[in-house]
Scaffold this active site. Structure first.
Site, PDB file in Angstrom:
ATOM      1  N   TYR A 163       1.110  -1.485  -0.828  1.00  0.00           N
ATOM      2  CA  TYR A 163       2.503  -1.300  -1.221  1.00  0.00           C
ATOM      3  C   TYR A 163       2.948  -2.538  -1.994  1.00  0.00           C
ATOM      4  O   TYR A 163       3.026  -3.624  -1.432  1.00  0.00           O
ATOM      5  CB  TYR A 163       3.348  -1.071   0.034  1.00  0.00           C
ATOM      6  N   LYS A 183       1.063   2.232  -3.560  1.00  0.00           N
ATOM      7  CA  LYS A 183       2.405   2.638  -3.949  1.00  0.00           C
ATOM      8  C   LYS A 183       3.012   1.477  -4.726  1.00  0.00           C
ATOM      9  O   LYS A 183       3.123   0.366  -4.202  1.00  0.00           O
ATOM     10  CB  LYS A 183       3.260   2.932  -2.715  1.00  0.00           C
TER      11      LYS A 183
END
Length: 301
Positions: free
Chosen positions: A135, A163
């Site tokens: 992330y 992500k």
């Protein structure tokens, strides 16, 4: 190994007026997303206010979501923290309660080197058998995962995707170029969902899905069916919502919208404040427009 793809909503964490977890509302959110065609559920993200939750609250949230989901879609649990040991231990506990995958934000506050980030993620990956989605959110953490770092980490069998919430399409393109096609690059910025898919990414982790889940899943479904003009049209409908949520602290606009739809998201935990009255009225007008277009089922209060 889990296939990471599609639209994966970030679950808002609903609170009571006393700022305690609202379990019935959370269970309702799970079913609302699945009925809207979500491809997974993302617990404890930025819009889930992970930064204000205790470890025990985080575990309880994932327990509830796993129980309510009943295997219908994968459940992703956010376990990122500053220290490697605390992140690894929380990841291990999430595996024990039944999460299907982990999302691990970079450590924050400290200006870590890329080699330190590599060591951090490699250590955590060795603690768990669950798939890990990296992330990247440099605006909030002060740390950026460089493409060469992501390329190296992608060689670890259970690190399966990233992500990216940088808001930079160029960063997404670099991640796609640096990794193999089976590594999932996901947009964390809803405004880039369609363009990420078109460039070879696998989908997106969506905060806007809390307000208009049917619109988010429509973008993905239309793109997948080769209906590019229709997908572009759906993508363009997100812009007004994106402009509104930028004018207040996340996730206050999303929670306000859900409360207007009778979904009992409740307040944000302080110090996050509700949106200003003028912003609320603009939001109510926009929600009525989405309802006219068929992207919201609930009545607007």
């Amino acid at each position: 190994m889990l296939r990471v793809e599609g639209v994966i909503p970030v679950l808002i964490t609903p609170f009571t007026e006393k700022h305690e977890l609202n379990e019935p509302a959370l269970r309702r959110f799970v079913n609302r997303f699945i009925e809207s065609g979500a491809d997974g559920l993302f617990c404890l993200g930025t819009n889930g206010e992970f930064f204000s939750l205790t470890a025990e609250e985080k575990i309880r949230i994932v327990e509830i979501v796993v129980d309510e989901t009943r295997g219908r879609v994968p459940v992703y649990a956010g376990t990122g923290g500053i220290g490697t040991k605390e992140t690894a231990e929380l990841s291990e506990r999430m595996e024990a309660v039944g999460a299907d995958a982990l999302s691990i934000i970079t450590p924050y506050f400290l200006p870590l080197t890329q080699q330190e980030l590599i060591s951090h993620y490699k250590s955590i990956a060795s603690w768990t058998s669950l798939p890990i989605v990296l992330y990247n959110f440099p605006a909030r953490t002060g740390v950026h995962l460089e493409p060469r770092t992501v390329a190296e980490l992608s060689s670890i069998p259970n690190i399966v995707g990233i992500k990216d919430s940088s808001g930079s399409f160029d960063t997404i393109l670099q991640y796609i170029h640096a990794t193999t096609p089976d590594f999932a690059v996901l947009s964390g910025s809803d405004s880039l969902l369609l363009w990420t898919l078109a460039a070879g990414g696998k989908g997106g982790v969506s905060g806007s899905a809390n307000v208009v889940p049917a619109l988010m899943t429509a973008i993905y479904a239309r793109w997948k069916n080769g209906e590019l003009p229709a997908a572009k049209e759906a993508q363009s409908l997100l812009r007004p919502l994106s402009e509104l949520y930028k004018r207040a602290t996340l996730p206050s606009v999303f929670k306000e919208a859900m409360n207007m739809m009778g979904l009992n998201a409740g307040p944000c935990r302080p110090p996050i404040a509700p949106p200003e009255p003028a912003l609320k009225e603009e939001l109510r007008t926009l929600l009525r427009r989405y309802k006219e277009l068929g992207y919201i089922k609930e009545e607007i209060q």
